[in-house]
Design an enzyme around this catalytic site. Sequence first.
Site, PDB file in Angstrom:
ATOM      1  N   GLY A 376       0.818  -1.203   0.000  1.00 19.07           N
ATOM      2  CA  GLY A 376       0.000   0.000   0.000  1.00 19.07           C
ATOM      3  C   GLY A 376       0.851   1.251   0.000  1.00 19.07           C
ATOM      4  O   GLY A 376       2.086   1.194   0.125  1.00 19.07           O
ATOM      5  N   PRO A 378       2.569   4.902   1.249  1.00 27.51           N
ATOM      6  CA  PRO A 378       3.209   5.244   2.527  1.00 27.51           C
ATOM      7  C   PRO A 378       2.191   5.824   3.511  1.00 27.51           C
ATOM      8  O   PRO A 378       1.267   6.549   3.125  1.00 27.51           O
ATOM      9  CB  PRO A 378       4.258   6.293   2.135  1.00 27.51           C
ATOM     10  CG  PRO A 378       4.467   6.117   0.675  1.00 27.51           C
ATOM     11  CD  PRO A 378       3.178   5.631   0.115  1.00 27.51           C
ATOM     12  N   GLY A 379       2.377   5.499   4.778  1.00 25.73           N
ATOM     13  CA  GLY A 379       1.582   6.120   5.821  1.00 25.73           C
ATOM     14  C   GLY A 379       0.226   5.515   6.076  1.00 25.73           C
ATOM     15  O   GLY A 379      -0.585   6.106   6.787  1.00 25.73           O
ATOM     16  N   VAL A 380      -0.062   4.306   5.532  1.00 28.34           N
ATOM     17  CA  VAL A 380      -1.380   3.710   5.763  1.00 28.34           C
ATOM     18  C   VAL A 380      -1.365   2.686   6.893  1.00 28.34           C
ATOM     19  O   VAL A 380      -2.394   2.093   7.188  1.00 28.34           O
ATOM     20  CB  VAL A 380      -1.919   3.047   4.473  1.00 28.34           C
ATOM     21  CG1 VAL A 380      -2.177   4.083   3.410  1.00 28.34           C
ATOM     22  CG2 VAL A 380      -0.963   1.979   3.968  1.00 28.34           C
ATOM     23  N   GLY A 381      -0.212   2.465   7.540  1.00 31.57           N
ATOM     24  CA  GLY A 381      -0.187   1.617   8.730  1.00 31.57           C
ATOM     25  C   GLY A 381       0.341   0.219   8.501  1.00 31.57           C
ATOM     26  O   GLY A 381       0.003  -0.688   9.264  1.00 31.57           O
ATOM     27  N   LYS A 382       1.204   0.012   7.500  1.00 30.31           N
ATOM     28  CA  LYS A 382       1.712  -1.334   7.234  1.00 30.31           C
ATOM     29  C   LYS A 382       2.619  -1.818   8.360  1.00 30.31           C
ATOM     30  O   LYS A 382       2.458  -2.930   8.869  1.00 30.31           O
ATOM     31  CB  LYS A 382       2.464  -1.344   5.893  1.00 30.31           C
ATOM     32  CG  LYS A 382       1.606  -0.933   4.699  1.00 30.31           C
ATOM     33  CD  LYS A 382       2.355  -1.075   3.393  1.00 30.31           C
ATOM     34  CE  LYS A 382       3.523  -0.102   3.277  1.00 30.31           C
ATOM     35  NZ  LYS A 382       3.087   1.307   3.233  1.00 30.31           N
ATOM     36  N   THR A 383       3.564  -0.986   8.768  1.00 33.83           N
ATOM     37  CA  THR A 383       4.497  -1.393   9.826  1.00 33.83           C
ATOM     38  C   THR A 383       3.786  -1.554  11.163  1.00 33.83           C
ATOM     39  O   THR A 383       4.053  -2.506  11.913  1.00 33.83           O
ATOM     40  CB  THR A 383       5.631  -0.364   9.952  1.00 33.83           C
ATOM     41  OG1 THR A 383       6.270  -0.198   8.675  1.00 33.83           O
ATOM     42  CG2 THR A 383       6.657  -0.820  10.973  1.00 33.83           C
ATOM     43  N   SER A 699      -5.403   2.652 -18.744  1.00 34.38           N
ATOM     44  CA  SER A 699      -6.645   2.982 -18.044  1.00 34.38           C
ATOM     45  C   SER A 699      -7.145   4.395 -18.329  1.00 34.38           C
ATOM     46  O   SER A 699      -8.235   4.753 -17.892  1.00 34.38           O
ATOM     47  CB  SER A 699      -6.460   2.805 -16.533  1.00 34.38           C
ATOM     48  OG  SER A 699      -5.465   3.669 -16.042  1.00 34.38           O
ATOM     49  N   LYS A 742      -8.221   4.306  -6.931  1.00 39.91           N
ATOM     50  CA  LYS A 742      -8.694   5.386  -7.797  1.00 39.91           C
ATOM     51  C   LYS A 742      -9.961   6.028  -7.242  1.00 39.91           C
ATOM     52  O   LYS A 742     -10.111   7.256  -7.256  1.00 39.91           O
ATOM     53  CB  LYS A 742      -8.935   4.851  -9.199  1.00 39.91           C
ATOM     54  CG  LYS A 742      -7.666   4.407  -9.928  1.00 39.91           C
ATOM     55  CD  LYS A 742      -7.988   3.760 -11.263  1.00 39.91           C
ATOM     56  CE  LYS A 742      -6.725   3.301 -11.972  1.00 39.91           C
ATOM     57  NZ  LYS A 742      -7.010   2.620 -13.244  1.00 39.91           N
TER      58      LYS A 742
END
Length: 811
Positions: A376, A378-383, A699, A742
């Site tokens: 995803g 950056p900054g969406v909470g993966k870590t 697209s 999108k």
Amino acid sequence: MAETQMLSPPDDAPARSAQSYAPLPPDAIAIVPVRNIVLFPGLVIPITIGRRKSAMAAQHALREQQQIGILLQRDAEQAEPVPLDMHRMGTIANVVRFVTAPDGSHHLVCQGEQRFQVLEFLNGWPFLVARVLRLPEAESRSPEIEARFVNLKTQAVDAIQLLPQAPAELVDAVQSIESPPALADFAIAYMDVKPAEKQEVLETLDVAARMEKVSSLLAHRIEVLRLSQEIGRQTRAALDERQREVLLREQMAAIQRQLGEGEEEGKAAEIAELDQAIAKAGMPKEVEDQARKEMRRLQRMPDSAAEYGMVRTYLEWLIELPWSLPEEAPIEIAEARRILDEDHFGLEKIKQRIVEFLAVRKLAPQGRAPILCFVGPPGVGKTSLGQSIARAMNRKFVRVSLGGVHDEAEIRGHRRTYIGALPGNIIQAIRKAGARNCVMMLDEIDKLGAGIQGDPRAALLEVLDPEQNNTFRDNYLGVPFDLSRVVFLTTANMLETIPGPLRDRMEIISLAGYTAEEKLQIARRYLLRRQMDANGLKEGQAEIADDAIREIIQHYTREAGVRNLEREIGRVLRHAAVRIAEGQGGPIRIGSEDLAAILGAPRFESEVAMRTSTPGVATGLAWTPFGGEILFIEATRLPGTGRLILTGQLGDVMKESAQAALSIVKNRAAELGIAPERFSNVDIHVHVPAGATPKDGPSAGVAMFLALASLFADRTVRSDTAMTGEISLRGLVLPVGGIKEKVVAAHRAGIRRVMLPARNRKDFEDIPEEARKEIEFLWLERVEEAVSAALDASQQDEASAAPPAERALGA
């Protein structure tokens, strides 16, 4: 005989129940089913009763001075056994004592009396009752039985003597038994064998056959006990040898001190310390042999040798690695849900997949769980998802950053021939965690690169393969290390740069960007509290209104995650901290009207309405590694020779989409109300802004078609509408990827209508609920549907009424 052995109810037995039951038939007894316990005649055993029916049966037998039948269940897991769930042969027993503990549990002491066989189970009582056939013991003293009796008694005595800490009275009890059937029952009762094997002996009525079975089982048990005793002696001998070696080393050190060899004193103490540390490290035999070999080299080496420090460092690495597997804490699924909900807002499907992952680890701790890869922007909470998984599993968490790594030795380690050699990042992380079953997050796995030093992505194939990583061999250590109990997690921003074999070893979990409402909730629940602590503010000293947070989200940040949002909140709170430090009292409240003075003028504004106010401009949707984005397609025409000019750093696929879109517009000019002469003597220029950013992909086909159709028809595209989809020359709208990202980008930009390929309906469930409620979705099969839905119909008559010369050049 039964009456003489039956005892009166003790003081702690249950009082006589007011309810009386019909008397049992003469050949019937109350039945108590038991798990994993086989009672033999002549033996006394305690039984814990948990079922209400069994307790009532025992109370009835005790009250009526009757015997009970003890039957073994076929399936120990059966909570409420029925007659078919029990064996048909058991032991009649006298109830010696019935005790109810303070916690409400019941305990029964029974003395086995005689074998019985169930004829039929009876109804009419609140507990199990059965008609039984009592089976008297056949006493036979044939020469064969006498020989088996003598042999079995010898085996029983041998087995007892091999038992650790066996009481001497047990041998005397065996020697005093004179009945062959009683000896067989006594021997099997005290043997450590499975309940099914004991039940088989109980059901063997022929005394000779019974003694043969018991003798065979006892012979196997004696062999196991002898081998265990031999292994124990060898272990003690090895420990004695180590103690002897330690003693000799201490004596040698004392002799050296007496001789004045002070320079060797420190080295001897160091060697002794290393020896003790190796003994306590719990290394596998192969590793310990390697460590002791290196220690002998170190012992012979002078302190001034250049290699002395290298060998010493190597031994320290071996000693400090966690070779033993720690005791694993149980995984509580309810607690895992609470931790995930506490640490993360939204992400319901992702949290559900993590709960499923933890449930599988709980039910099959030794199994090979999949390796999760969180993909995803950056900054969406993966870590932080990885940290939450470690908390839920109650394990250590360690993170390994792989961004920019292009040397295979960063994964496998350097060989010890090099000066300054160290193990790879995997072994270093294991040492840092201090546990072989830690949760290890391999961060930014998509940013690994290959160089002249090798390909670290290829080295990761072994690390992430459960079939191979139990013998992972780091180049520095030179010995195998078991990585099979490490819980590996990975993160990435995009999948395209991850090689196929490496991607095949992972389960991909996609995280899209957050909607504005989700960002507001995240800021309220997590970011404000974190920034308050970071800036030294206490509860109640500062407050940011919801309208101010929404203003920051819409006009000061434009991102899929929340990192910039947290930075801007930190700036606002630092402003409040300055005012508090200057002595201003009372809580400081910051609203949207205060943001311009603190953060400056808004950085972002909605360009959709402004850009699409003229014909030839359409709003497209694009996917990037950092989340979805809106993309403007601008088209204009100018006098020329019919050329198609494409600018904006477009890739080959996107250029082909523009050519296909122009061909469809020319082919359908009559249907679109476009005069054929409008295509004569003009050049067409298609530009995609943000020219410094390379763009490619199919697209944008629908957006390019609508931009050209809008240009030649002199009709503007609706400013509240965005679109995505590939087109074919037949006018079909084909499916594309990245729908979720999108749509989130369109929602973030204030778009209220989104046109998507009809064959992308399957992706509708992945779109956040908030976006689905606030956006109208139009599903396209053909490009004609896009024209009727997106172009402003009120301008059609005006365009057709314009003079031909004016329509030829247009706006």
